[in-house]
Design a protein around this motif. Structure first.
Motif, PDB file in Angstrom:
ATOM      1  N   VAL A   6      -0.910   7.798  -3.628  1.00 55.89           N
ATOM      2  CA  VAL A   6      -1.308   6.497  -2.604  1.00 55.89           C
ATOM      3  C   VAL A   6      -0.468   6.066  -1.489  1.00 55.89           C
ATOM      4  N   GLN A   7      -0.892   6.326  -0.135  1.00 54.82           N
ATOM      5  CA  GLN A   7       0.011   5.888   0.957  1.00 54.82           C
ATOM      6  C   GLN A   7       0.137   4.402   1.104  1.00 54.82           C
ATOM      7  N   ILE A   8       1.156   3.710   1.194  1.00 49.20           N
ATOM      8  CA  ILE A   8       1.070   2.323   1.410  1.00 49.20           C
ATOM      9  C   ILE A   8       1.675   1.557   2.517  1.00 49.20           C
ATOM     10  N   LYS A   9       1.097   0.985   3.019  1.00 50.55           N
ATOM     11  CA  LYS A   9       1.279   0.036   4.567  1.00 50.55           C
ATOM     12  C   LYS A   9       1.871  -1.216   3.753  1.00 50.55           C
ATOM     13  N   GLY A  36       5.737   7.036  10.065  1.00 52.03           N
ATOM     14  CA  GLY A  36       4.179   7.142  10.252  1.00 52.03           C
ATOM     15  C   GLY A  36       3.429   5.975  10.285  1.00 52.03           C
ATOM     16  N   ASP A  37       1.967   5.853   9.861  1.00 48.69           N
ATOM     17  CA  ASP A  37       1.073   4.946   9.733  1.00 48.69           C
ATOM     18  C   ASP A  37       1.347   4.150   8.660  1.00 48.69           C
ATOM     19  N   VAL A  56      -5.757   1.349  -8.647  1.00 54.13           N
ATOM     20  CA  VAL A  56      -5.384   1.094  -7.740  1.00 54.13           C
ATOM     21  C   VAL A  56      -5.663  -0.337  -7.132  1.00 54.13           C
ATOM     22  N   ASN A  57      -6.788  -0.586  -7.342  1.00 55.88           N
ATOM     23  CA  ASN A  57      -7.286  -2.133  -7.181  1.00 55.88           C
ATOM     24  C   ASN A  57      -6.274  -3.142  -7.831  1.00 55.88           C
ATOM     25  N   GLU A  58      -6.207  -2.765  -9.181  1.00 54.64           N
ATOM     26  CA  GLU A  58      -5.395  -3.657 -10.021  1.00 54.64           C
ATOM     27  C   GLU A  58      -4.152  -3.926 -10.215  1.00 54.64           C
ATOM     28  N   LYS A  67       0.320  -4.312   2.305  1.00 57.95           N
ATOM     29  CA  LYS A  67      -0.850  -4.581   3.369  1.00 57.95           C
ATOM     30  C   LYS A  67      -2.175  -3.956   3.384  1.00 57.95           C
ATOM     31  N   ASP A  68      -1.971  -2.404   3.284  1.00 55.65           N
ATOM     32  CA  ASP A  68      -2.919  -1.650   3.073  1.00 55.65           C
ATOM     33  C   ASP A  68      -2.506  -0.455   1.956  1.00 55.65           C
ATOM     34  N   THR A  69      -3.613   0.307   1.588  1.00 51.88           N
ATOM     35  CA  THR A  69      -3.363   1.457   0.905  1.00 51.88           C
ATOM     36  C   THR A  69      -4.362   2.464   1.289  1.00 51.88           C
ATOM     37  N   TYR A  70      -3.824   3.754   1.066  1.00 49.38           N
ATOM     38  CA  TYR A  70      -5.044   4.968   1.493  1.00 49.38           C
ATOM     39  C   TYR A  70      -4.645   5.774   0.108  1.00 49.38           C
TER      40      TYR A  70
END
Length: 80
Positions: A6-9, A36-37, A56-58, A67-70
């Motif tokens: 999981v990439q995490i912003k 990076g992003d 991932v959600n929980e 703020k965001d995940t990928y």
């Protein structure tokens, strides 16, 4: 076990807080800071058949400062 990444912003100035929260939750096997992003890259393992989206959600997206995940689901690991 099924691995995925999981990439995490993170919110500005919160990357170290989020990394520490992930480490304290003991849900990630590896956590890296990245350029990076996205600010962090975390590797997770779940039991086969586990719903990765729910995990991932929980477990991840509920941590403060995210703020965001990928999510990157993997298929096969190759030997180097």
């Amino acid at each position: 076990m099924t691995p995925f990444f999981v990439q995490i912003k993170c919110e500005l100035g919160k990357a170290y807080q989020v990394a520490n929260a992930l480490a304290e939750a003991e849900i990630a096997s590896e956590i890296y800071s990245t350029a990076g992003d996205y600010d962090l890259l975390a590797k997770f393992y779940v039991e086969a058949g586990t719903d990765i989206g729910h995990f991932v959600n929980e477990k991840v997206q509920t941590l403060p400062g995210i703020k965001d995940t990928y999510t990157i689901i993997t298929f096969k690991a190759f030997q180097a």
